[in-house]
Motif scaffolding. Structure first.
Motif, PDB file in Angstrom:
ATOM      1  N   MET A   1       0.824  -1.193   0.000  1.00  0.00           N
ATOM      2  CA  MET A   1       0.000   0.000   0.000  1.00  0.00           C
ATOM      3  C   MET A   1       0.870   1.260   0.000  1.00  0.00           C
ATOM      4  N   ALA A   2       2.012   1.187   0.654  1.00  0.00           N
ATOM      5  CA  ALA A   2       2.872   2.365   0.739  1.00  0.00           C
ATOM      6  C   ALA A   2       3.539   2.661  -0.601  1.00  0.00           C
ATOM      7  N   ARG A   3       3.747   1.654  -1.421  1.00  0.00           N
ATOM      8  CA  ARG A   3       4.446   1.852  -2.692  1.00  0.00           C
ATOM      9  C   ARG A   3       3.668   2.758  -3.658  1.00  0.00           C
ATOM     10  N   PRO A   4       2.360   2.538  -3.877  1.00  0.00           N
ATOM     11  CA  PRO A   4       1.634   3.455  -4.781  1.00  0.00           C
ATOM     12  C   PRO A   4       1.592   4.889  -4.252  1.00  0.00           C
ATOM     13  N   LYS A   5       1.490   5.055  -2.936  1.00  0.00           N
ATOM     14  CA  LYS A   5       1.503   6.404  -2.376  1.00  0.00           C
ATOM     15  C   LYS A   5       2.844   7.071  -2.634  1.00  0.00           C
ATOM     16  N   HIS A   6       3.912   6.276  -2.469  1.00  0.00           N
ATOM     17  CA  HIS A   6       5.255   6.823  -2.671  1.00  0.00           C
ATOM     18  C   HIS A   6       5.438   7.276  -4.114  1.00  0.00           C
ATOM     19  N   LYS A   7       4.978   6.485  -5.067  1.00  0.00           N
ATOM     20  CA  LYS A   7       5.087   6.867  -6.485  1.00  0.00           C
ATOM     21  C   LYS A   7       4.256   8.112  -6.786  1.00  0.00           C
ATOM     22  N   PHE A   8       3.069   8.182  -6.207  1.00  0.00           N
ATOM     23  CA  PHE A   8       2.199   9.336  -6.428  1.00  0.00           C
ATOM     24  C   PHE A   8       2.843  10.607  -5.875  1.00  0.00           C
ATOM     25  N   LEU A   9       3.351  10.534  -4.644  1.00  0.00           N
ATOM     26  CA  LEU A   9       3.975  11.708  -4.044  1.00  0.00           C
ATOM     27  C   LEU A   9       5.248  12.102  -4.786  1.00  0.00           C
ATOM     28  N   LYS A  10       6.013  11.117  -5.227  1.00  0.00           N
ATOM     29  CA  LYS A  10       7.247  11.409  -5.959  1.00  0.00           C
ATOM     30  C   LYS A  10       6.935  12.099  -7.285  1.00  0.00           C
ATOM     31  N   ARG A  11       5.890  11.626  -7.982  1.00  0.00           N
ATOM     32  CA  ARG A  11       5.516  12.234  -9.257  1.00  0.00           C
ATOM     33  C   ARG A  11       5.054  13.676  -9.071  1.00  0.00           C
ATOM     34  N   ILE A  12       4.267  13.923  -8.044  1.00  0.00           N
ATOM     35  CA  ILE A  12       3.791  15.281  -7.781  1.00  0.00           C
ATOM     36  C   ILE A  12       4.960  16.179  -7.389  1.00  0.00           C
ATOM     37  N   TYR A  13       5.869  15.674  -6.558  1.00  0.00           N
ATOM     38  CA  TYR A  13       6.997  16.486  -6.106  1.00  0.00           C
ATOM     39  C   TYR A  13       7.934  16.818  -7.257  1.00  0.00           C
TER      40      TYR A  13
END
Length: 91
Positions: A1-13
């Motif tokens: 579950m943490a992996r998709p959040k990490h990708k989403f936050l990284k893309r936005i950042y």
């Protein structure tokens, strides 16, 4: 579950690093000010977060308006150039 959040936050950042940094900095000040009951720091963090969201909104709005603008299509002429380009040989 943490992996998709990490990708989403990284893309936005990576997409908008300045406003993302301002949001993170404002959230840290907001939390510190709220926990320690320092209301000046809390209000400064809250204002910084709101300002960063406004910056991000204006950037996405400007990008959206630029992408909606239709550029005319330009085609190359079917004929070739009248003479070939010169060759540069090492002689």
């Amino acid at each position: 579950m943490a992996r998709p959040k990490h990708k989403f936050l990284k893309r936005i950042y990576q997409k908008e690093p300045i406003s993302s940094f301002l949001i993170v900095m404002g959230l840290i000040q907001l939390v510190i000010g709220g926990v320690d009951s320092q209301w000046n720091l809390f209000s400064l963090g809250f204002g910084l977060v709101l300002g960063a969201f406004f910056v991000r909104w204006s950037q996405t709005r400007k990008h959206r308006l630029e992408s909606e603008r239709v550029l005319p299509r330009r085609y190359l002429s079917p004929s070739k150039s009248p003479r070939p380009l010169p060759r540069w040989d090492d002689e």
